[in-house]
Scaffold this active site. Structure first.
Site, mmCIF file in Angstrom:
data_model
loop_
_atom_site.group_PDB
_atom_site.id
_atom_site.type_symbol
_atom_site.label_atom_id
_atom_site.label_comp_id
_atom_site.label_asym_id
_atom_site.label_seq_id
_atom_site.Cartn_x
_atom_site.Cartn_y
_atom_site.Cartn_z
ATOM 1 N N ASN A 9 3.932 -0.661 5.428
ATOM 2 C CA ASN A 9 4.984 -0.927 4.603
ATOM 3 C C ASN A 9 5.992 -1.407 5.463
ATOM 4 O O ASN A 9 6.896 -0.769 5.955
ATOM 5 C CB ASN A 9 5.406 0.444 3.748
ATOM 6 C CG ASN A 9 6.751 0.143 2.814
ATOM 7 O OD1 ASN A 9 7.174 -0.940 2.775
ATOM 8 N ND2 ASN A 9 7.228 1.448 2.513
ATOM 9 N N HIS A 96 7.299 4.168 -4.382
ATOM 10 C CA HIS A 96 7.630 4.755 -3.169
ATOM 11 C C HIS A 96 8.858 5.751 -3.526
ATOM 12 O O HIS A 96 9.893 5.119 -4.084
ATOM 13 C CB HIS A 96 7.900 3.356 -2.234
ATOM 14 C CG HIS A 96 8.163 4.076 -0.698
ATOM 15 N ND1 HIS A 96 9.329 4.696 -0.328
ATOM 16 C CD2 HIS A 96 7.277 3.818 0.259
ATOM 17 C CE1 HIS A 96 9.240 4.858 0.875
ATOM 18 N NE2 HIS A 96 7.944 4.489 1.318
HETATM 19 C C1 PEP Z 1 6.799 4.827 4.128
HETATM 20 O O1 PEP Z 1 7.735 3.986 4.283
HETATM 21 O O2 PEP Z 1 5.904 4.802 3.653
HETATM 22 C C2 PEP Z 1 6.752 5.554 5.454
HETATM 23 C C3 PEP Z 1 5.755 6.445 5.537
HETATM 24 O O3 PEP Z 1 7.589 5.395 6.552
HETATM 25 P P1 PEP Z 1 7.347 6.139 8.048
HETATM 26 O O4 PEP Z 1 6.059 5.817 8.537
HETATM 27 O O5 PEP Z 1 8.485 5.318 8.845
HETATM 28 O O6 PEP Z 1 7.698 7.476 7.886
#
Ligand code: PEP
Length: 249
Positions: A9, A96
């Site tokens: 993502n 999200h």
């Molecule tokens: C996300 O954006 O879904 C995420 C898990 O971010 P990070 O890996 O940076 O914690």
């Protein structure tokens, strides 16, 4: 047997040169060495078409980060599931925690968006997860159960994906312990079987997300019912993202 899915993502990061280089680099690695997992990249909207070109012919899939509930119309700034599909997307991330927080997205809206995704032939990755306060209050499982019951489509396909992302672990460097992840994923699996029956409930992939990086990926990916990862920060670094995929058992 559920094949693991490693999904990146990118959030609101990347300009054309860097984004296409990152996606192209991933496609090159995936073409050179048949990956042991599925790889997916979810770039911001302006990069969907150049990234689609960069990964064309490779096993890397393309996804959107959100979609509108309608197919078209007077919705300035939004993208429909059909438009995502038109760029070459096969997945879309829905619900999200950053969208739930920044745009007030409710479980009901996420459910409606999941129907839009299905209408356009996209696989939805539906995100759930508790805040730090909810975990401290011992309410994590209760909150996640409510999100699952209310955000997922009423009749799910086996291809649906659920992502467990504790809000306090996203972008913070904090990660849930393998024990906590195992407990939550087991609870989600039980719910999926209750809601959709044995076959579909057991086929749906459940991803873990929250500061996944090469140093913790092998341990997390080995946890029962962890069928891959939704990766934010580390998905912006080619070698780290690839290493996370390679750490799948
Ligand atoms: C996300 O954006 O879904 C995420 C898990 O971010 P990070 O890996 O940076 O914690």
């Amino acid at each position: 047997m559920r094949r693991k899915l490693i999904a990146g993502n990118w959030k609101m990061n990347g300009l054309r040169a860097g984004g296409t280089a990152l996606a192209g680099g991933l496609a090159e690695k995936a073409n050179a060495e048949t990956p042991i997992c599925d790889f997916l990249v979810c770039p911001p909207a302006h990069l969907l078409i150049p990234v689609a070109d960069a990964i064309s012919g490779s096993p890397v899939a393309l996804g959107g980060q959100d979609c509108h509930v309608n197919a078209s119309g007077a919705h300035t700034g939004d993208l429909s599931a059909e438009m995502l599909a038109d760029t070459g997307c096969s997945f879309v991330v829905l619900g999200h925690s950053e969208r739930r927080a920044d745009h007030g997205e409710s479980n009901a809206l996420v459910r409606t968006k999941s129907a839009a995704a299905e209408r356009a032939g996209l696989t939805a990755i539906i995100c759930v997860g508790e805040t730090a306060e909810e975990r401290k209050a011992g309410r994590a499982l209760e909150v996640i159960e409510k999100q699952i019951r209310e955000s997922l489509p009423e009749s799910a396909e086996a291809s649906l994906v659920v992502a467990y992302e504790p809000v306090w672990a996203i972008g913070t460097g904090l990660t849930a312990t393998p024990g906590d992840v195992a407990e939550v994923h087991a609870q989600i699996r039980k719910l999926l079987i209750e809601l959709f029956g044995n076959d579909t409930g057991n086929a749906i992939r459940i991803l873990y997300g929250g500061s996944v990086k090469p140093a913790n990926a092998a341990e997390l990916m080995a946890v029962e019912n962890v069928d891959g990862a939704l990766v934010g920060g580390a998905s912006l670094k080619l070698d780290d993202f690839w290493a996370i995929g390679r750490s799948c058992p």
